[in-house]
Design a protein around this motif. Structure first.
Motif, PDB file in Angstrom:
ATOM      1  N   ALA A  62      15.709  93.256  46.120  1.00 43.52           N
ATOM      2  CA  ALA A  62      14.848  92.417  46.951  1.00 43.52           C
ATOM      3  C   ALA A  62      14.268  91.251  46.156  1.00 43.52           C
ATOM      4  O   ALA A  62      13.966  91.373  44.963  1.00 43.52           O
ATOM      5  CB  ALA A  62      13.713  93.252  47.550  1.00 43.52           C
ATOM      6  N   ASP A  63      14.094  90.142  46.825  1.00 40.09           N
ATOM      7  CA  ASP A  63      13.431  88.984  46.242  1.00 40.09           C
ATOM      8  C   ASP A  63      11.985  89.375  45.905  1.00 40.09           C
ATOM      9  O   ASP A  63      11.266  89.928  46.757  1.00 40.09           O
ATOM     10  CB  ASP A  63      13.446  87.840  47.257  1.00 40.09           C
ATOM     11  CG  ASP A  63      12.922  86.529  46.667  1.00 40.09           C
ATOM     12  OD1 ASP A  63      12.212  86.556  45.664  1.00 40.09           O
ATOM     13  OD2 ASP A  63      13.256  85.468  47.238  1.00 40.09           O
ATOM     14  N   PRO A  64      11.534  89.116  44.680  1.00 37.62           N
ATOM     15  CA  PRO A  64      10.143  89.482  44.324  1.00 37.62           C
ATOM     16  C   PRO A  64       9.106  88.860  45.248  1.00 37.62           C
ATOM     17  O   PRO A  64       8.012  89.408  45.403  1.00 37.62           O
ATOM     18  CB  PRO A  64      10.004  88.955  42.893  1.00 37.62           C
ATOM     19  CG  PRO A  64      11.398  88.918  42.358  1.00 37.62           C
ATOM     20  CD  PRO A  64      12.266  88.577  43.527  1.00 37.62           C
ATOM     21  N   GLU A  65       9.438  87.732  45.879  1.00 36.05           N
ATOM     22  CA  GLU A  65       8.486  87.113  46.789  1.00 36.05           C
ATOM     23  C   GLU A  65       8.180  87.989  47.997  1.00 36.05           C
ATOM     24  O   GLU A  65       7.148  87.815  48.647  1.00 36.05           O
ATOM     25  CB  GLU A  65       9.014  85.746  47.246  1.00 36.05           C
ATOM     26  CG  GLU A  65       9.088  84.720  46.138  1.00 36.05           C
ATOM     27  CD  GLU A  65       9.518  83.360  46.645  1.00 36.05           C
ATOM     28  OE1 GLU A  65       9.730  83.228  47.877  1.00 36.05           O
ATOM     29  OE2 GLU A  65       9.632  82.429  45.824  1.00 36.05           O
ATOM     30  N   LEU A  66       9.073  88.932  48.312  1.00 38.77           N
ATOM     31  CA  LEU A  66       8.806  89.851  49.410  1.00 38.77           C
ATOM     32  C   LEU A  66       7.744  90.881  49.053  1.00 38.77           C
ATOM     33  O   LEU A  66       7.182  91.531  49.952  1.00 38.77           O
ATOM     34  CB  LEU A  66      10.097  90.577  49.811  1.00 38.77           C
ATOM     35  CG  LEU A  66      11.233  89.730  50.379  1.00 38.77           C
ATOM     36  CD1 LEU A  66      12.441  90.608  50.687  1.00 38.77           C
ATOM     37  CD2 LEU A  66      10.778  88.994  51.636  1.00 38.77           C
ATOM     38  N   ARG A  67       7.497  91.084  47.763  1.00 30.83           N
ATOM     39  CA  ARG A  67       6.529  92.069  47.276  1.00 30.83           C
ATOM     40  C   ARG A  67       6.806  93.452  47.871  1.00 30.83           C
ATOM     41  O   ARG A  67       5.895  94.163  48.300  1.00 30.83           O
ATOM     42  CB  ARG A  67       5.103  91.619  47.603  1.00 30.83           C
ATOM     43  CG  ARG A  67       4.715  90.299  46.968  1.00 30.83           C
ATOM     44  CD  ARG A  67       3.269  89.935  47.243  1.00 30.83           C
ATOM     45  NE  ARG A  67       2.903  88.683  46.620  1.00 30.83           N
ATOM     46  CZ  ARG A  67       2.504  88.544  45.361  1.00 30.83           C
ATOM     47  NH1 ARG A  67       2.442  89.617  44.580  1.00 30.83           N
ATOM     48  NH2 ARG A  67       2.191  87.363  44.868  1.00 30.83           N
ATOM     49  N   LEU A  68       8.079  93.801  47.885  1.00 29.77           N
ATOM     50  CA  LEU A  68       8.470  95.078  48.475  1.00 29.77           C
ATOM     51  C   LEU A  68       7.926  96.254  47.670  1.00 29.77           C
ATOM     52  O   LEU A  68       7.526  97.277  48.233  1.00 29.77           O
ATOM     53  CB  LEU A  68      10.000  95.159  48.571  1.00 29.77           C
ATOM     54  CG  LEU A  68      10.574  96.407  49.234  1.00 29.77           C
ATOM     55  CD1 LEU A  68      10.054  96.572  50.659  1.00 29.77           C
ATOM     56  CD2 LEU A  68      12.109  96.363  49.232  1.00 29.77           C
TER      57      LEU A  68
END
Length: 1019
Positions: A436-442
């Protein structure tokens, strides 16, 4: 006599070359090729033994399972072996199963010894495998015995039992019953299992507020986007099923269907049968299929193309638009202005497709944008090949009601968790946080969940933040089901009791939604109507025995893509990116050809398998065109920095002949921060490039860092001095002189006199032939040989010293300029089993000798390691155990589980090589004696022959005039490697035949009229 040091590296007659260094004839390269053995071949570098033992213990050693208080429920296993023999100790048994991978299942037959799986073959009754396999299926047994697999469930880092896991599912079920599943989210990997689909549908029907989603790092984004626009049937997307055997002209738009990795293995068989010159009873050689390829990255498919055009992804769409315009397919489009080279390619394709008509076929790679799929579909409709060369069926993959791309699934999941709309989370496989893209803060979102459970093959970034971690059962350990590429269903049955405290997806889902049903019971329930539910129901047992459930393939579905305006919509909505090629490059991200998206990073067999075309091992690299490398100032092994949003990716570059200018291809899956002992500290992390939007990927700045990295390529290992090795000619040349094709001739008359006495040709005389026209270089034979013959791995450092142990290698040859190679040829090289074997006369202890059936044998306990035989072998097919690659671990349990007991484990100081799978020869002879019959052609299949999806390898008795190998050896295309040395090899080759177009019309002129039938090539 000519001094061998004066021999040219590249044969001037054929101009074949194997790398850019060889083409440039660098002094260092000439020196390396002319050495008998590599530098430091006999030395043991300081400090390397510890790292070697670490590697081997991770890939070969297997510790015992940890003790737990509760094991899986007892259940009967009804696995049926295909031969119907009684199960006897020490006697191999065969069971059918299927491996669900890359969007379809491949049917397999697994050989077990005393209850342990040791070898995998393809199921000839399964339409996806047709008896063949790929590298991932062949290496699956090593994944099964991987000691780094998690062994016991954990909760917040503390060991728990499977009973505690089932109790947590019961609590979750009670909670969902109370709130109708309002807070439940389930994320699953791509799967084709009807039972998984049924259970997930059961989740949403029982708890309407629950949601489940599908995520795959390398999904079918382009096809999914196209499906959302037009290719749908009700709520389910459609997917194309190709039949290359029906085509006389194939145009591949960036689709690597000949790799046997992301596409069904049967595609290789279909194409090779339509291409085959020798031994094809169903098709005249004059109807050989012609292949065109369009795309940025050199692939196995582009290497077999008669005409390949390397262009960027943006230009790919422009060229396809122009092709559609010329053929009158799809919407009205303005004429494109393209360079002369593109025009030439288009002219040939246009004429051939017009002449082929319904025998023409355009196929598209799954990661191409929606417009490309729409245009290709419109072209196929125009040619009326839809329904013949391609048909559309409902997708065989599980599919939730809420459609969306894989990226959308992670974004929706992160949003639901962050907003508090989801409190319970099941992550059934994969590593969504790692992808996942870190910007999603999954990761932060998952930590907020009240309950989170990750089902995982290995520890990863997702398991590190999940409250519960449950080991996932290997497909050889569990009950399941799966569908092939055409919808044909198979039962996945366990070959062995789970080695660890593990569960499968069906186990967890059945426990959650159907109150503790076992996976076996859930699968039986799915197929109750068709296969019955009795313990001894003949329909069920037949499905297990055959490996397929009869008449379950999906029917073709009509698509209205060309009638509802959606093609026009796709073309109109497509954005065109103007890329400044002087300062930026377009980046193409692909799964690695040997470790895929990283799921096989801990598999040492796959790590050490040379990657197609580059032959790099134990690493990934960014492929770049020679012209771009010169402009930027890069050479192979130089580190380059790529700016990807807020991230910078550093990765070594590999100058790839035939790569498109203005584009760079990176292979993902390496550089994982969490990996097992084999995969740790291997390769480079390129995940930030996968997080970019398509527009951002079209303009990546790349610059050298000034650092270098050691990329180990085996391309030049065991070279044979550039003699007349690769032989290739055109179909036109063959038709002009079918009984005496000049291109298959040796460069000079062959010697006849010999000091060797002739060997008697009584009894059996085993031989092999390899059809270079059919071979696509997929390397399934390499892994099959390794799995069959207990061949060890040696690690990157030892590979760099030319010490890899593979008994069969696949050499790659190029012809033409580095920017645009005209030909690429793949040549598997096992032991030649010479009649006049140079190795035999120099062995001081007679360890290498000739059998009465013509096999060049190795007697391991005689070998004293002089290496005279290797020195005297012109083919360089012998492998020496410089170190104790296996002996140190002979007492480890894995040697009892993984190893083939019919093949000796070799120790340090012993020479080894291909044996024509002599153990299989003896087994077949014994079986024939027990049944009081003689051996017939086809009774014996070597490991490489069985695995080959192209059926390029034939093996049999040369004393049998009716055998296929005899027919191949007598064919005018047959030749032997280095036959001018009078070694008389019994492994011979059929020269490659290509089918290039001979179109000569001016650009834009209509093709000349003739009465040629569809499928007939140009004269």
């Amino acid at each position: 006599m000519t001094d061998s040091h004066q021999l040219p590296i590249v044969d001037s007659a054929s101009s074949w070359w194997r790398s850019l260094d060889e083409l440039a004839a660098q002094p260092e390269m000439r020196s390396m090729l002319q050495r008998e053995f590599p530098p430091e071949a006999s030395s043991f570098p300081e400090g390397s033994r510890r790292s070697f033992l670490k590697l081997m213990s991770a890939s070969l050693a297997l510790a015992g399972a940890t003790g737990c208080d509760i094991r899986q429920p007892q259940e009967k296993i009804f696995a049926s072996w295909r031969r119907g023999a009684d199960e006897l100790a020490g006697v191999p048994n065969e069971y059918t199963t299927a491996m669900d991978f890359a969007g379809s299942a491949i049917g397999l037959v697994v050989q077990t010894r005393d209850g342990r799986p040791i070898k995998i073959e393809g199921n000839s009754l399964h339409p996806t495998s047709r008896g063949a396999t790929g590298v991932f299926a062949q290496a699956a047994t090593l994944d099964l015995y991987d000691p780094d697999r998690p062994r016991t469930p954990t909760r917040r880092g503390q060991l728990v039992s499977l009973g505690r896991v089932r109790e947590s599912m019961a609590s979750l079920r009670t909670q969902c019953d109370a709130d109708r599943g309002a807070g439940l989210r389930i994320l699953v990997e791509r799967s084709t299992s009807p039972t998984v689909q049924r259970l997930l549908d059961r989740v949403t029907s029982r708890w309407p507020r629950a949601r489940w989603m599908v995520h795959e790092p390398f999904g079918q984004d382009g096809l999914n986007q196209a499906g959302m626009l037009r290719f749908r049937s009700g709520d389910r997307p459609l997917t194309p099923v190709y039949d290359f055997s029906q085509a006389s002209v194939v145009v591949s738009i960036d689709m690597d269907f000949l790799a046997a990795r992301g596409h069904p293995a049967c595609y290789i068989r279909q194409f090779s049968d339509a291409r085959r010159v020798v031994g094809n009873q169903d098709r005249d050689a004059s109807g050989m299929v012609r292949l065109y390829h369009l795309g940025p990255t050199p692939t196995l498919t582009s290497s077999k193309a008669d005409h390949s055009l390397a262009v960027t992804r943006a230009t790919t769409t422009l060229v396809l638009r122009e092709l559609a315009r010329r053929l009158g397919a799809g919407p009205k489009l303005p004429q494109a202005t393209l360079p002369a080279e593109h025009q030439d390619w288009l002219q040939r394709v246009t004429q051939d497709l017009q002449q082929a008509g319904r025998d023409g076929l355009v196929c598209v790679g799954t990661d191409q944008p929606a417009e490309t799929h729409a245009l290709a579909h419109a072209i196929n409709d125009r040619l009326t090949s839809t329904g013949r060369g391609v048909r559309w069926i409902s997708s065989v993959q599980i599919h939730p009601q809420q459609a969306g791309s894989d990226t959308d699934a992670l974004a929706r999941l992160a949003a639901d968790l962050s907003a508090g709309d989801a409190q319970s989370l099941l992550l059934l496989g994969g590593d969504p946080i790692g992808n996942a893209d870190p910007e999603l803060r999954l990761s932060e979102a998952i930590r907020k969940a009240e309950f989170s459970l990750a089902l995982a093959d290995h520890e990863n970034e997702t398991t590190s933040v999940s409250q519960w971690t449950v080991p996932r059962s290997h497909f050889l350990e569990k009950w399941s089901d799966a569908r092939g590429h055409d919808g044909t269903a198979s039962i996945v049955q366990p070959m062995i009791r789970p080695l660890y405290q593990s569960l499968g997806e069906i186990d967890l889902l059945a426990t959650l939604v159907e109150d503790a049903e076992t996976a076996y019971a859930a699968v039986r329930k799915t197929w109750r109507e068709r296969l019955g539910d009795g313990e001894n129901d003949e329909r069920w047992r037949r499905a297990l025995a055959d490996g397929v459930i009869a008449n379950t393939e999906f029917a073709a579905v009509e698509s209205d893509a060309t009638t509802n305006g959606s093609v026009e919509d796709a073309v109109a909505s497509a954005s065109s990116q103007d890329v400044d090629s002087d300062t930026t490059l377009e980046v193409v991200v692909r799964p690695d050809p040997t470790i895929w998206d990283g799921r096989f990073i801990n598999n040492a067999w796959l790590q050490e398998l040379p990657k197609p075309l580059s032959h790099v091992v134990w690493d990934n690299a960014a492929w770049i065109a020679p012209a771009d490398a010169r402009r930027i100032g890069l050479k192979s092994g130089d580190m380059a920095a790529m700016q990807a949003g807020a991230h910078t990716v550093e990765i070594p570059v590999w100058i790839a002949p035939g790569h498109a200018e203005g584009s760079v291809t990176v292979f993902a899956g390496y550089g994982k921060p969490t990996a097992g002992r084999v995969g740790r500290d291997t390769g480079f992390d390129v995940r930030p490039l996968t997080w970019l939007k398509p527009a951002a990927r079209a303009a990546i700045r790349i610059q050298p860092t000034g650092n270098t990295h050691s990329l180990v390529s085996t391309q030049h290992h065991f070279a044979m001095e550039g003699r007349h090795l690769a032989r290739s000619g055109t179909l036109r040349s063959l038709r002009e002189n079918p009984q005496d094709p000049e291109f298959a001739h040796p460069p000079s008359p062959l010697p006849e006199a010999s000091l060797y006495p002739p060997w008697p040709n009584e009894g059996h005389r085993w031989g092999m032939s390899i059809d270079l026209t059919a071979c696509v270089g997929c390397s399934a034979c390499v892994i099959a040989c390794q799995a069959e013959n207990n061949i060890p791995v040696v690690g990157k450092q030892q590979c760099d010293m030319n010490r890899e142990m593979h008994w069969i290698r696949v050499d790659t040859y190029f012809q033409g300029s580095p920017e645009h190679p005209e030909k690429t040829l793949h040549q598997p090289v096992p032991c030649m089993h010479c009649e006049h074997a140079p190795c035999e006369v120099v062995c001081p202890v007679a360890a290498t000798n000739h059998s009465d059936e013509g096999l060049n044998q190795m007697i391991y306990n005689r070998c004293v390691g002089t290496r005279y035989c290797s020195n005297n072998c012109p083919y360089k097919v012998r492998r020496f155990n410089f170190l104790d690659f296996a002996q140190d671990f002979i007492d480890q349990p894995v040697m009892e589980l993984l190893s083939n007991p019919e093949v000796t484990i070799r120790s340090r100081g012993v020479m080894e090589k291909c044996t024509f799978c002599v153990q299989r020869i003896e087994q077949a002879k014994i079986a024939a004696q027990l049944h009081d019959r003689t051996l017939v052609d086809g009774d014996i299949r070597t490991a490489c022959q069985s695995a080959c999806p192209a059926q390029a390898i034939r093996f049999g008795d040369l004393n049998d005039p009716q055998s296929k190998v005899t027919a191949a050896h007598e064919h005018p295309l047959c030749y032997g490697l280095l036959e001018e040395l009078n070694t008389k090899p019994r492994t011979k080759y059929l020269a490659e035949v290509t089918n290039p177009s001979t179109t000569r019309e001016a650009f834009g002129d209509p093709p000349a009229s003739n009465d040629r039938q569809p499928g007939e090539p140009d004269d």
